[in-house]
Design an enzyme around this catalytic site. Structure first.
Site, PDB file in Angstrom:
ATOM      1  N   LYS A  76      45.999   9.612  -7.681  1.00  0.00           N
ATOM      2  CA  LYS A  76      45.064   9.333  -8.785  1.00  0.00           C
ATOM      3  C   LYS A  76      43.609   9.694  -8.498  1.00  0.00           C
ATOM      4  CE  LYS A  76      47.360   8.543 -11.484  1.00  0.00           C
ATOM      5  NZ  LYS A  76      48.427   9.504 -11.931  1.00  0.00           N
ATOM      6  N   SER A  77      43.424  10.681  -7.623  1.00  0.00           N
ATOM      7  CA  SER A  77      42.069  11.057  -7.223  1.00  0.00           C
ATOM      8  C   SER A  77      41.624  12.418  -7.743  1.00  0.00           C
ATOM      9  CB  SER A  77      41.971  11.046  -5.696  1.00  0.00           C
ATOM     10  OG  SER A  77      42.306   9.782  -5.194  1.00  0.00           O
ATOM     11  N   GLY A  78      42.493  13.071  -8.530  1.00  0.00           N
ATOM     12  CA  GLY A  78      42.113  14.397  -9.041  1.00  0.00           C
ATOM     13  C   GLY A  78      43.057  15.497  -8.577  1.00  0.00           C
ATOM     14  N   THR A  79      44.276  15.125  -8.268  1.00  0.00           N
ATOM     15  CA  THR A  79      45.260  16.081  -7.744  1.00  0.00           C
ATOM     16  C   THR A  79      45.580  17.182  -8.758  1.00  0.00           C
ATOM     17  OG1 THR A  79      46.263  14.067  -6.858  1.00  0.00           O
ATOM     18  CG2 THR A  79      47.416  16.137  -6.443  1.00  0.00           C
ATOM     19  N   HIS A  87      50.061  14.209  -0.782  1.00  0.00           N
ATOM     20  CA  HIS A  87      49.373  12.919  -0.656  1.00  0.00           C
ATOM     21  C   HIS A  87      49.515  12.392   0.778  1.00  0.00           C
ATOM     22  CE1 HIS A  87      48.757  12.579  -4.899  1.00  0.00           C
ATOM     23  NE2 HIS A  87      49.952  12.187  -5.239  1.00  0.00           N
ATOM     24  N   ARG A 120      37.936  10.115  -4.736  1.00  0.00           N
ATOM     25  CA  ARG A 120      37.367   9.540  -5.959  1.00  0.00           C
ATOM     26  C   ARG A 120      37.009   8.099  -5.666  1.00  0.00           C
ATOM     27  NH1 ARG A 120      40.997   9.032 -11.554  1.00  0.00           N
ATOM     28  NH2 ARG A 120      39.242   8.669 -12.995  1.00  0.00           N
ATOM     29  N   SER A 137      43.204   3.863 -12.650  1.00  0.00           N
ATOM     30  CA  SER A 137      44.088   4.958 -13.026  1.00  0.00           C
ATOM     31  C   SER A 137      45.515   4.669 -12.537  1.00  0.00           C
ATOM     32  CB  SER A 137      43.557   6.259 -12.401  1.00  0.00           C
ATOM     33  OG  SER A 137      44.383   7.343 -12.694  1.00  0.00           O
ATOM     34  N   THR A 197      38.846  21.892 -17.959  1.00  0.00           N
ATOM     35  CA  THR A 197      38.203  20.685 -18.501  1.00  0.00           C
ATOM     36  C   THR A 197      39.302  19.706 -18.892  1.00  0.00           C
ATOM     37  OG1 THR A 197      38.238  21.514 -20.751  1.00  0.00           O
ATOM     38  CG2 THR A 197      36.241  21.970 -19.468  1.00  0.00           C
ATOM     39  N   PHE A 198      38.938  18.432 -18.921  1.00  0.00           N
ATOM     40  CA  PHE A 198      39.917  17.400 -19.266  1.00  0.00           C
ATOM     41  C   PHE A 198      40.559  17.709 -20.621  1.00  0.00           C
ATOM     42  CE2 PHE A 198      41.181  13.396 -21.196  1.00  0.00           C
ATOM     43  CZ  PHE A 198      41.928  12.817 -20.183  1.00  0.00           C
ATOM     44  N   MET A 249      42.953  20.707 -20.536  1.00  0.00           N
ATOM     45  CA  MET A 249      44.177  20.431 -19.764  1.00  0.00           C
ATOM     46  C   MET A 249      45.095  19.476 -20.530  1.00  0.00           C
ATOM     47  SD  MET A 249      42.950  20.160 -15.795  1.00  0.00           S
ATOM     48  CE  MET A 249      44.500  19.443 -15.250  1.00  0.00           C
ATOM     49  N   LYS A 252      42.211   9.319 -19.247  1.00  0.00           N
ATOM     50  CA  LYS A 252      40.836   9.220 -19.718  1.00  0.00           C
ATOM     51  C   LYS A 252      39.906  10.220 -19.026  1.00  0.00           C
ATOM     52  CE  LYS A 252      38.526   5.164 -21.474  1.00  0.00           C
ATOM     53  NZ  LYS A 252      38.239   3.737 -21.219  1.00  0.00           N
TER      54      LYS A 252
HETATM   55  S1  PPS Z   1      48.612  11.950  -9.139  1.00  0.00           S
HETATM   56  O1  PPS Z   1      49.662  11.148  -9.832  1.00  0.00           O
HETATM   57  O2  PPS Z   1      48.278  11.368  -7.853  1.00  0.00           O
HETATM   58  O3  PPS Z   1      48.963  13.361  -9.021  1.00  0.00           O
HETATM   59  O4  PPS Z   1      47.328  11.787 -10.101  1.00  0.00           O
HETATM   60  P1  PPS Z   1      45.994  12.643  -9.998  1.00  0.00           P
HETATM   61  O5  PPS Z   1      46.194  13.955 -10.635  1.00  0.00           O
HETATM   62  O6  PPS Z   1      45.468  12.615  -8.614  1.00  0.00           O
HETATM   63  O7  PPS Z   1      44.985  11.775 -10.854  1.00  0.00           O
HETATM   64  C1  PPS Z   1      45.107  11.590 -12.239  1.00  0.00           C
HETATM   65  C2  PPS Z   1      43.725  11.251 -12.751  1.00  0.00           C
HETATM   66  O8  PPS Z   1      42.917  12.438 -12.796  1.00  0.00           O
HETATM   67  C3  PPS Z   1      42.428  12.607 -14.117  1.00  0.00           C
HETATM   68  N1  PPS Z   1      42.239  14.029 -14.438  1.00  0.00           N
HETATM   69  C4  PPS Z   1      41.045  14.551 -14.785  1.00  0.00           C
HETATM   70  N2  PPS Z   1      39.828  13.989 -14.888  1.00  0.00           N
HETATM   71  C5  PPS Z   1      38.814  14.793 -15.315  1.00  0.00           C
HETATM   72  N3  PPS Z   1      38.971  16.086 -15.644  1.00  0.00           N
HETATM   73  C6  PPS Z   1      40.180  16.691 -15.548  1.00  0.00           C
HETATM   74  N4  PPS Z   1      40.320  17.974 -15.897  1.00  0.00           N
HETATM   75  C7  PPS Z   1      41.285  15.904 -15.094  1.00  0.00           C
HETATM   76  N5  PPS Z   1      42.601  16.150 -14.896  1.00  0.00           N
HETATM   77  C8  PPS Z   1      43.157  14.992 -14.485  1.00  0.00           C
HETATM   78  C9  PPS Z   1      43.508  11.961 -14.965  1.00  0.00           C
HETATM   79  O9  PPS Z   1      43.073  11.745 -16.277  1.00  0.00           O
HETATM   80  C10 PPS Z   1      43.751  10.693 -14.178  1.00  0.00           C
HETATM   81  O10 PPS Z   1      42.659   9.775 -14.241  1.00  0.00           O
HETATM   82  P2  PPS Z   1      42.532   8.596 -15.303  1.00  0.00           P
HETATM   83  O11 PPS Z   1      41.332   7.809 -14.882  1.00  0.00           O
HETATM   84  O12 PPS Z   1      43.783   7.798 -15.267  1.00  0.00           O
HETATM   85  O13 PPS Z   1      42.307   9.262 -16.631  1.00  0.00           O
END
Ligand code: PPS
Length: 293
Positions: free
Chosen positions: A46-49, A101, A123, A131, A221-222, A225, A253
């Site tokens: 949940k850190s931006g993978t 991970h 993160r 998250s 961008t969020f 994606m 989010k």
């Molecule tokens: S996992 O399950 O470990 O692979 O999850 P991971 O991808 O590390 O984390 C998911 C969170 O990343 C957010 N996310 C983004 N944030 C901003 N911009 C972009 N483009 C983006 N892509 C993924 C995703 O929304 C999850 O965070 P939260 O806070 O739950 O929205």
């Protein structure tokens, strides 16, 4: 571990998802042949993978950038320990991107050749926790919790996939000299995606022209994606793994500071006390609020 933890598999002190993990891969990780141009994206969950998987896929593969080839990011940048689509990693042509991970001590020893690259995305852990709370309640294969207090206990006990957040980041930080590694903050990517992509390209020694760079930024961008089935994992979590409800999303989010809408003052202070104690000698900077410099 109690019954409620049956989805967790502990391997050398680290928790993995029992049904998805490729245990052979993990047991033989030391013999896994690392190529000099391999890149590993490493994160605590949940850190931006997925975000970094998308960015790297767009940087490396013109076919991904131009959408001339329909390959989901999970296959462009497969998880090393969760080889969901049973890819034969030795047959993937270079450059290969892997995602993991894993803690520093479980990744292939070959990464210590310091030629292959590691990008560690981190993160602020309060946002990670929120998250993760939503994610474990969404996914049918993970342990749901009734409220944040309950999840906070699990998170602080490390009874989640990825084990203890504090151990993960400390381990990688303290062993950074063993790897060719770059640390990046989720929040920096959020605040200035373009500069972050440029920084990643520079670490990867990949030169993109302005137009290509624009395309990478736009498609990672969020918002973009979330609406791009190739990028957002919806198909995987809803179709292949299974969710408890239909109205939750992997791309939930994507903001900085969502924890403020969830933590009580008491929960936040409890977390801060532990954070200060455990992180006092780790000089990494964290951003907890969108307005923070
Ligand atoms: S996992 O399950 O470990 O692979 O999850 P991971 O991808 O590390 O984390 C998911 C969170 O990343 C957010 N996310 C983004 N944030 C901003 N911009 C972009 N483009 C983006 N892509 C993924 C995703 O929304 C999850 O965070 P939260 O806070 O739950 O929205």
């Amino acid at each position: 571990m109690d019954d409620t933890d049956s989805y967790l598999l502990s391997f050398r002190g680290y928790n993995l998802e029992r049904n998805l993990v490729d245990i052979d891969q993990l047991e033989n990780a030391d013999d896994f042949e690392i190529r000099d141009d391999d890149v590993f994206i490493v994160t605590y969950p949940k850190s931006g993978t997925i975000w970094t998987q998308q960015i790297l896929s767009l940087i490396y593969f013109e076919e991904h950038r131009n959408k001339t080839e329909k390959v989901v990011t999970i296959d462009r940048a497969p998880f090393f320990e969760y080889n969901i689509h049973k890819l034969d990693f030795s047959k993937i042509s270079s450059p290969r991107i892997f995602t993991s991970h894993l803690p520093y001590y479980l990744v292939p020893k070959g990464l210590k050749n310091k030629k292959a690259k590691v990008i560690y995305i981190y993160r602020n852990p309060k946002d990670v926790l929120i998250s993760y709370f939503y994610f474990t309640n969404l996914m049918a294969n993970l342990q749901a919790t009734r409220n944040l207090d309950e999840f906070l206990d699990r998170f602080l006990d490390g009874k989640v996939i990825g084990s203890l957040w504090f151990d993960h980041i400390r381990g990688w930080y303290e062993h950074k000299h063993d790897f060719n590694i770059m640390f990046m903050k989720y929040e920096d990517m959020k605040k200035d995606l373009r500069s972050s992509v440029v920084k990643i390209c520079s670490f990867l020694e990949k030169e993109l022209n302005e137009e290509e760079l624009d395309s990478v930024v736009k498609q990672s961008t969020f918002r973009n994606m979330k609406s791009d089935p190739q990028a957002n994992y919806d198909q995987i979590i809803k179709g292949e793994i299974g969710t408890r409800t239909n109205d939750g999303f992997f791309m939930r989010k994507g903001t900085i500071g969502d924890w403020k809408y969830h933590f009580t003052v008491e929960q936040s202070e409890r977390f801060d006390r532990i954070f200060q104690r455990k992180m006092k000698d780790i000089p990494l900077k964290f951003i907890w609020d969108i307005n923070e410099e």
